[in-house]
Scaffold this motif. Structure first.
Motif, PDB file in Angstrom:
ATOM      1  N   ILE A   3       0.831  -1.210   0.000  1.00  0.00           N
ATOM      2  CA  ILE A   3       0.000   0.000   0.000  1.00  0.00           C
ATOM      3  C   ILE A   3       0.863   1.256   0.000  1.00  0.00           C
ATOM      4  CG2 ILE A   3      -1.676   1.301   1.357  1.00  0.00           C
ATOM      5  CD1 ILE A   3      -2.781  -1.524   2.200  1.00  0.00           C
ATOM      6  N   LEU A   4       1.921   1.267   0.808  1.00  0.00           N
ATOM      7  CA  LEU A   4       2.822   2.424   0.812  1.00  0.00           C
ATOM      8  C   LEU A   4       3.541   2.560  -0.533  1.00  0.00           C
ATOM      9  CD1 LEU A   4       4.359   2.227   4.401  1.00  0.00           C
ATOM     10  CD2 LEU A   4       2.634   3.831   3.565  1.00  0.00           C
ATOM     11  N   SER A   5       3.933   1.437  -1.120  1.00  0.00           N
ATOM     12  CA  SER A   5       4.575   1.485  -2.440  1.00  0.00           C
ATOM     13  C   SER A   5       3.609   2.020  -3.487  1.00  0.00           C
ATOM     14  CB  SER A   5       5.052   0.094  -2.846  1.00  0.00           C
ATOM     15  OG  SER A   5       6.091  -0.344  -2.010  1.00  0.00           O
ATOM     16  N   LEU A   6       2.355   1.621  -3.399  1.00  0.00           N
ATOM     17  CA  LEU A   6       1.342   2.134  -4.315  1.00  0.00           C
ATOM     18  C   LEU A   6       1.192   3.648  -4.161  1.00  0.00           C
ATOM     19  CD1 LEU A   6      -0.806   1.452  -6.434  1.00  0.00           C
ATOM     20  CD2 LEU A   6      -2.414   1.094  -4.557  1.00  0.00           C
ATOM     21  N   GLY A   7       1.263   4.119  -2.922  1.00  0.00           N
ATOM     22  CA  GLY A   7       1.216   5.567  -2.692  1.00  0.00           C
ATOM     23  C   GLY A   7       2.395   6.288  -3.317  1.00  0.00           C
ATOM     24  N   PHE A   8       3.579   5.706  -3.229  1.00  0.00           N
ATOM     25  CA  PHE A   8       4.764   6.316  -3.848  1.00  0.00           C
ATOM     26  C   PHE A   8       4.644   6.309  -5.367  1.00  0.00           C
ATOM     27  CE2 PHE A   8       6.555   6.659   0.145  1.00  0.00           C
ATOM     28  CZ  PHE A   8       7.886   6.999   0.141  1.00  0.00           C
ATOM     29  N   ILE A   9       4.064   5.235  -5.922  1.00  0.00           N
ATOM     30  CA  ILE A   9       3.914   5.148  -7.373  1.00  0.00           C
ATOM     31  C   ILE A   9       2.918   6.183  -7.884  1.00  0.00           C
ATOM     32  CG2 ILE A   9       3.084   3.660  -9.245  1.00  0.00           C
ATOM     33  CD1 ILE A   9       4.222   1.277  -7.590  1.00  0.00           C
ATOM     34  N   LEU A  10       1.805   6.353  -7.177  1.00  0.00           N
ATOM     35  CA  LEU A  10       0.770   7.282  -7.619  1.00  0.00           C
ATOM     36  C   LEU A  10       1.126   8.745  -7.377  1.00  0.00           C
ATOM     37  CD1 LEU A  10      -2.434   5.393  -6.447  1.00  0.00           C
ATOM     38  CD2 LEU A  10      -1.505   5.563  -8.756  1.00  0.00           C
ATOM     39  N   ASP A  11       2.037   9.005  -6.450  1.00  0.00           N
ATOM     40  CA  ASP A  11       2.438  10.383  -6.153  1.00  0.00           C
ATOM     41  C   ASP A  11       3.365  10.897  -7.254  1.00  0.00           C
ATOM     42  OD1 ASP A  11       2.836  12.794  -4.921  1.00  0.00           O
ATOM     43  OD2 ASP A  11       4.225  12.026  -3.417  1.00  0.00           O
ATOM     44  N   SER A  12       3.054  12.055  -7.778  1.00  0.00           N
ATOM     45  CA  SER A  12       3.846  12.595  -8.890  1.00  0.00           C
ATOM     46  C   SER A  12       5.146  13.252  -8.441  1.00  0.00           C
ATOM     47  CB  SER A  12       3.005  13.608  -9.671  1.00  0.00           C
ATOM     48  OG  SER A  12       2.647  14.684  -8.817  1.00  0.00           O
ATOM     49  N   GLY A  13       5.350  13.413  -7.150  1.00  0.00           N
ATOM     50  CA  GLY A  13       6.524  14.107  -6.660  1.00  0.00           C
ATOM     51  C   GLY A  13       7.776  13.257  -6.509  1.00  0.00           C
ATOM     52  N   HIS A  14       7.717  11.983  -6.876  1.00  0.00           N
ATOM     53  CA  HIS A  14       8.872  11.105  -6.706  1.00  0.00           C
ATOM     54  C   HIS A  14       9.568  10.847  -8.038  1.00  0.00           C
ATOM     55  CE1 HIS A  14       7.994  10.301  -2.535  1.00  0.00           C
ATOM     56  NE2 HIS A  14       6.732  10.062  -2.853  1.00  0.00           N
ATOM     57  N   ARG A  15      10.868  10.566  -7.933  1.00  0.00           N
ATOM     58  CA  ARG A  15      11.661  10.276  -9.135  1.00  0.00           C
ATOM     59  C   ARG A  15      11.267   8.932  -9.728  1.00  0.00           C
ATOM     60  NH1 ARG A  15      17.489  10.984  -6.645  1.00  0.00           N
ATOM     61  NH2 ARG A  15      16.531   9.355  -5.431  1.00  0.00           N
ATOM     62  N   ILE A  16      11.639   8.728 -10.974  1.00  0.00           N
ATOM     63  CA  ILE A  16      11.288   7.495 -11.684  1.00  0.00           C
ATOM     64  C   ILE A  16      11.987   6.285 -11.057  1.00  0.00           C
ATOM     65  CG2 ILE A  16      13.065   7.692 -13.464  1.00  0.00           C
ATOM     66  CD1 ILE A  16       9.486   6.534 -14.090  1.00  0.00           C
ATOM     67  N   LYS A  17      13.218   6.462 -10.542  1.00  0.00           N
ATOM     68  CA  LYS A  17      13.928   5.356  -9.899  1.00  0.00           C
ATOM     69  C   LYS A  17      13.186   4.881  -8.661  1.00  0.00           C
ATOM     70  CE  LYS A  17      18.564   6.618 -11.397  1.00  0.00           C
ATOM     71  NZ  LYS A  17      19.907   7.029 -10.983  1.00  0.00           N
ATOM     72  N   THR A  18      12.653   5.825  -7.901  1.00  0.00           N
ATOM     73  CA  THR A  18      11.883   5.478  -6.711  1.00  0.00           C
ATOM     74  C   THR A  18      10.623   4.723  -7.096  1.00  0.00           C
ATOM     75  OG1 THR A  18      12.703   7.467  -5.617  1.00  0.00           O
ATOM     76  CG2 THR A  18      10.782   6.419  -4.649  1.00  0.00           C
TER      77      THR A  18
ATOM     78  N   VAL B  30      10.138   2.920  -9.824  1.00  0.00           N
ATOM     79  CA  VAL B  30      10.501   1.583 -10.321  1.00  0.00           C
ATOM     80  C   VAL B  30      10.802   0.661  -9.148  1.00  0.00           C
ATOM     81  CG1 VAL B  30      12.282   0.298 -11.588  1.00  0.00           C
ATOM     82  CG2 VAL B  30      11.292   2.376 -12.572  1.00  0.00           C
ATOM     83  N   PHE B  31      11.561   1.149  -8.156  1.00  0.00           N
ATOM     84  CA  PHE B  31      11.843   0.342  -6.969  1.00  0.00           C
ATOM     85  C   PHE B  31      10.555  -0.014  -6.235  1.00  0.00           C
ATOM     86  CE2 PHE B  31      12.435   0.205  -2.352  1.00  0.00           C
ATOM     87  CZ  PHE B  31      13.192  -0.953  -2.267  1.00  0.00           C
ATOM     88  N   CYS B  32       9.661   0.950  -6.089  1.00  0.00           N
ATOM     89  CA  CYS B  32       8.403   0.691  -5.385  1.00  0.00           C
ATOM     90  C   CYS B  32       7.534  -0.308  -6.147  1.00  0.00           C
ATOM     91  CB  CYS B  32       7.649   1.993  -5.132  1.00  0.00           C
ATOM     92  SG  CYS B  32       8.391   2.985  -3.829  1.00  0.00           S
ATOM     93  N   PHE B  33       7.548  -0.240  -7.478  1.00  0.00           N
ATOM     94  CA  PHE B  33       6.797  -1.218  -8.263  1.00  0.00           C
ATOM     95  C   PHE B  33       7.386  -2.621  -8.079  1.00  0.00           C
ATOM     96  CE2 PHE B  33       6.006  -3.636 -12.148  1.00  0.00           C
ATOM     97  CZ  PHE B  33       4.623  -3.612 -12.161  1.00  0.00           C
ATOM     98  N   ALA B  34       8.717  -2.725  -8.157  1.00  0.00           N
ATOM     99  CA  ALA B  34       9.370  -4.018  -7.946  1.00  0.00           C
ATOM    100  C   ALA B  34       9.104  -4.530  -6.533  1.00  0.00           C
ATOM    101  CB  ALA B  34      10.868  -3.897  -8.203  1.00  0.00           C
ATOM    102  N   ASN B  35       9.136  -3.628  -5.557  1.00  0.00           N
ATOM    103  CA  ASN B  35       8.851  -4.008  -4.179  1.00  0.00           C
ATOM    104  C   ASN B  35       7.422  -4.519  -4.047  1.00  0.00           C
ATOM    105  OD1 ASN B  35       9.216  -4.116  -1.252  1.00  0.00           O
ATOM    106  ND2 ASN B  35       7.856  -2.347  -1.228  1.00  0.00           N
ATOM    107  N   ALA B  36       6.467  -3.836  -4.675  1.00  0.00           N
ATOM    108  CA  ALA B  36       5.066  -4.254  -4.579  1.00  0.00           C
ATOM    109  C   ALA B  36       4.864  -5.647  -5.185  1.00  0.00           C
ATOM    110  CB  ALA B  36       4.165  -3.228  -5.270  1.00  0.00           C
ATOM    111  N   VAL B  37       5.498  -5.908  -6.321  1.00  0.00           N
ATOM    112  CA  VAL B  37       5.379  -7.229  -6.946  1.00  0.00           C
ATOM    113  C   VAL B  37       6.014  -8.292  -6.058  1.00  0.00           C
ATOM    114  CG1 VAL B  37       6.148  -8.628  -8.918  1.00  0.00           C
ATOM    115  CG2 VAL B  37       5.254  -6.328  -9.293  1.00  0.00           C
TER     116      VAL B  37
END
Length: 143
Positions: free
Chosen positions: A88-103, A105-112
């Motif tokens: 859920i926190l990773s999903l929040g980081f993915i949906l937030d536009s204020g984070h870098r693309i590397k963050t 990608v890491f959050c997406f990999a973490n969620a999977v």
């Protein structure tokens, strides 16, 4: 953890919105990183078939894979709820536009990765909780 979040929320009320956002981002990042590390260890125990049991205070405690469930380093239900929080926190980081693309990608990999660990724990309650929470997030995001 819920007591920590409540205390954190009470002490951040007098702060400005940007300061609160920064503190939540730091806290969420720490939780994501630590749950990712624990998930790596748990997945390592699954991949190499490390598992067993031991006695503490007249109770049998399990670790690794036991009874077709990934117990990892601690209780399978606790493990699955931590996976839920991390997803859920990773999903929040993915949906937030204020984070870098590397963050993101890491959050997406973490969620999977956390979702795979969640499925291996065999905890139906945590899986249903995740489904309902993600559905609410999507509904609130669209509306």
């Amino acid at each position: 953890m819920s007591v920590f979040f409540c205390l954190f929320f009470i002490f951040t009320l007098p702060l400005e919105e940007t300061a609160i956002r920064k503190e939540y981002t730091v806290l969420s990042g720490i939780i994501i990183i630590f749950t990712f590390i624990f998930a790596l260890i748990n997945f390592f125990m699954f991949a190499f078939k490390i598992g067993g049991s031991y006695m503490t205070n007249d109770q049998i405690m399990y670790y690794g894979m036991y009874d077709n469930r990934l117990w990892g380093l601690y209780n399978a239900n606790t493990n699955s709820m931590l996976c839920d929080v991390s997803i859920i926190l990773s999903l929040g980081f993915i949906l937030d536009s204020g984070h870098r693309i590397k963050t993101k990608v890491f959050c997406f990999a973490n969620a999977v990765f956390e979702f795979i660990c969640l499925l291996l724990t065999g905890s139906r309650a945590a899986l249903y909780t995740l489904y309902v929470t993600v559905a609410l997030i999507i509904f609130l995001w669209v509306v």
